[in-house]
Design a protein around this motif. Structure first.
Motif, PDB file in Angstrom:
ATOM      1  N   TRP A 141      35.431  38.900  65.519  1.00 38.10           N
ATOM      2  CA  TRP A 141      36.433  39.166  64.486  1.00 38.10           C
ATOM      3  C   TRP A 141      37.684  38.325  64.682  1.00 38.10           C
ATOM      4  N   LEU A 142      38.017  38.012  65.934  1.00 32.86           N
ATOM      5  CA  LEU A 142      39.198  37.182  66.176  1.00 32.86           C
ATOM      6  C   LEU A 142      38.973  35.757  65.667  1.00 32.86           C
ATOM      7  N   THR A 143      37.801  35.226  65.952  1.00 32.65           N
ATOM      8  CA  THR A 143      37.474  33.873  65.480  1.00 32.65           C
ATOM      9  C   THR A 143      37.410  33.846  63.961  1.00 32.65           C
ATOM     10  N   LEU A 144      36.794  34.867  63.358  1.00 34.76           N
ATOM     11  CA  LEU A 144      36.684  34.913  61.907  1.00 34.76           C
ATOM     12  C   LEU A 144      38.061  35.046  61.256  1.00 34.76           C
ATOM     13  N   ALA A 145      38.957  35.810  61.860  1.00 40.54           N
ATOM     14  CA  ALA A 145      40.319  35.935  61.344  1.00 40.54           C
ATOM     15  C   ALA A 145      41.051  34.596  61.450  1.00 40.54           C
ATOM     16  N   GLU A 146      40.811  33.873  62.530  1.00 40.18           N
ATOM     17  CA  GLU A 146      41.413  32.543  62.707  1.00 40.18           C
ATOM     18  C   GLU A 146      40.904  31.577  61.641  1.00 40.18           C
ATOM     19  N   TRP A 147      39.612  31.647  61.345  1.00 35.53           N
ATOM     20  CA  TRP A 147      39.051  30.813  60.279  1.00 35.53           C
ATOM     21  C   TRP A 147      39.709  31.154  58.943  1.00 35.53           C
ATOM     22  N   GLY A 148      39.992  32.432  58.733  1.00 38.74           N
ATOM     23  CA  GLY A 148      40.648  32.856  57.500  1.00 38.74           C
ATOM     24  C   GLY A 148      42.011  32.215  57.357  1.00 38.74           C
ATOM     25  N   LYS A 149      42.753  32.147  58.457  1.00 39.33           N
ATOM     26  CA  LYS A 149      44.075  31.510  58.421  1.00 39.33           C
ATOM     27  C   LYS A 149      43.957  30.010  58.175  1.00 39.33           C
ATOM     28  N   LYS A 150      42.924  29.417  58.750  1.00 40.87           N
ATOM     29  CA  LYS A 150      42.754  27.966  58.660  1.00 40.87           C
ATOM     30  C   LYS A 150      42.124  27.530  57.333  1.00 40.87           C
TER      31      LYS A 150
ATOM     32  N   ILE B 143      28.782  34.983  54.495  1.00 41.86           N
ATOM     33  CA  ILE B 143      30.066  34.803  53.835  1.00 41.86           C
ATOM     34  C   ILE B 143      31.043  35.788  54.460  1.00 41.86           C
ATOM     35  N   VAL B 144      32.190  35.278  54.894  1.00 43.67           N
ATOM     36  CA  VAL B 144      33.209  36.119  55.524  1.00 43.67           C
ATOM     37  C   VAL B 144      34.395  36.218  54.574  1.00 43.67           C
ATOM     38  N   LEU B 145      34.764  37.452  54.244  1.00 44.40           N
ATOM     39  CA  LEU B 145      35.915  37.701  53.381  1.00 44.40           C
ATOM     40  C   LEU B 145      37.071  38.159  54.262  1.00 44.40           C
TER      41      LEU B 145
ATOM     42  N   GLY C 259      41.189  29.794  54.554  1.00 40.15           N
ATOM     43  CA  GLY C 259      41.413  30.628  53.373  1.00 40.15           C
ATOM     44  C   GLY C 259      40.664  31.945  53.451  1.00 40.15           C
ATOM     45  N   ASP C 260      40.726  32.683  52.339  1.00 42.43           N
ATOM     46  CA  ASP C 260      40.176  34.041  52.307  1.00 42.43           C
ATOM     47  C   ASP C 260      38.651  34.101  52.406  1.00 42.43           C
ATOM     48  N   ILE C 261      37.975  33.021  52.039  1.00 38.83           N
ATOM     49  CA  ILE C 261      36.516  33.026  52.045  1.00 38.83           C
ATOM     50  C   ILE C 261      36.018  31.936  52.981  1.00 38.83           C
ATOM     51  N   SER C 262      35.199  32.340  53.961  1.00 40.59           N
ATOM     52  CA  SER C 262      34.601  31.386  54.897  1.00 40.59           C
ATOM     53  C   SER C 262      33.089  31.517  54.819  1.00 40.59           C
ATOM     54  N   HIS C 263      32.413  30.454  55.195  1.00 39.68           N
ATOM     55  CA  HIS C 263      30.947  30.454  55.173  1.00 39.68           C
ATOM     56  C   HIS C 263      30.450  29.893  56.490  1.00 39.68           C
ATOM     57  N   ILE C 264      29.397  30.527  57.007  1.00 39.79           N
ATOM     58  CA  ILE C 264      28.748  30.030  58.206  1.00 39.79           C
ATOM     59  C   ILE C 264      27.251  30.208  58.002  1.00 39.79           C
ATOM     60  N   GLU C 265      26.477  29.291  58.536  1.00 41.49           N
ATOM     61  CA  GLU C 265      25.027  29.405  58.466  1.00 41.49           C
ATOM     62  C   GLU C 265      24.512  29.567  59.889  1.00 41.49           C
ATOM     63  N   VAL C 266      23.811  30.676  60.144  1.00 42.61           N
ATOM     64  CA  VAL C 266      23.273  30.980  61.463  1.00 42.61           C
ATOM     65  C   VAL C 266      21.761  31.127  61.334  1.00 42.61           C
ATOM     66  N   LEU C 267      21.032  30.251  61.983  1.00 42.55           N
ATOM     67  CA  LEU C 267      19.570  30.263  61.951  1.00 42.55           C
ATOM     68  C   LEU C 267      19.032  30.331  60.517  1.00 42.55           C
ATOM     69  N   GLY C 268      19.652  29.557  59.631  1.00 46.02           N
ATOM     70  CA  GLY C 268      19.207  29.497  58.244  1.00 46.02           C
ATOM     71  C   GLY C 268      19.710  30.627  57.368  1.00 46.02           C
TER      72      GLY C 268
ATOM     73  N   MET D 204      28.150  31.018  65.838  1.00 45.85           N
ATOM     74  CA  MET D 204      28.769  32.329  65.676  1.00 45.85           C
ATOM     75  C   MET D 204      29.264  32.772  67.045  1.00 45.85           C
ATOM     76  N   PRO D 205      30.522  33.118  67.155  1.00 48.12           N
ATOM     77  CA  PRO D 205      31.048  33.548  68.453  1.00 48.12           C
ATOM     78  C   PRO D 205      30.411  34.862  68.907  1.00 48.12           C
ATOM     79  N   HIS D 206      30.150  34.967  70.213  1.00 47.14           N
ATOM     80  CA  HIS D 206      29.512  36.158  70.772  1.00 47.14           C
ATOM     81  C   HIS D 206      30.530  37.184  71.247  1.00 47.14           C
ATOM     82  N   VAL D 207      31.690  36.730  71.683  1.00 47.92           N
ATOM     83  CA  VAL D 207      32.702  37.631  72.205  1.00 47.92           C
ATOM     84  C   VAL D 207      33.835  37.758  71.183  1.00 47.92           C
ATOM     85  N   LYS D 208      34.109  38.987  70.795  1.00 48.20           N
ATOM     86  CA  LYS D 208      35.161  39.301  69.828  1.00 48.20           C
ATOM     87  C   LYS D 208      35.116  38.373  68.609  1.00 48.20           C
TER      88      LYS D 208
END
Length: 129
Positions: free
Chosen positions: A7-16, A31-33, A18-27, A1-5
């Motif tokens: 939302w920019l990384t999550l928006a980039e993932w959305g472009k790459k 879900i990012v919409l 799609g509308d729904i992204s998933h990340i697992e952090v420490l178990g 999970m990015p520590h600095v800004k």
């Protein structure tokens, strides 16, 4: 999970991806919409499917698993929320407690007046009882 800004990384993932992204952090699954339309569809139209709370193992260990804020989204939660609202969810329902609040406030103030040096003790007694 990015520590600095992040939302920019999550928006980039959305472009790459799609509308729904998933990340697992420490178990913990996150879900990012990335679109308002998708968020509205998932959270408004299918809210009962997605409206659950995370599980906190420590809450169970200390006996808080049945706390209203930690209950899973099910019939038991809806029943508790309905009763909670009935008892303290409106100004009319809370008016029942005004005489008790007034009596206890007077008791508190009398104790503070009698022993002003014990203010923190009085606050603890009336704050936790």
């Amino acid at each position: 999970m990015p520590h600095v800004k992040p939302w920019l990384t999550l928006a980039e993932w959305g472009k790459k991806y799609g509308d729904i992204s998933h990340i697992e952090v420490l178990g913990q699954h996150i879900i990012v919409l990335n679109s308002t339309k998708t968020a509205m569809e998932m959270l408004d139209k299918k809210s009962s499917m997605y409206s659950d709370r995370p599980v906190f193992p420590m809450a169970e260990l200390v006996g808080w698993k049945d706390t209203l804020a930690l209950l899973p989204y099910d019939d038991h939660l809806r029943w508790n929320r309905k009763n909670f609202h009935r008892v303290v969810g409106s100004p009319t329902a809370v008016k029942v407690y005004h005489p008790i609040e007034q009596i206890e406030t007077h008791r508190f103030l009398k104790r503070v007046l009698a022993e002003p040096g014990e203010l923190m003790g009085h606050i603890r007694q009336y704050g936790y009882s």
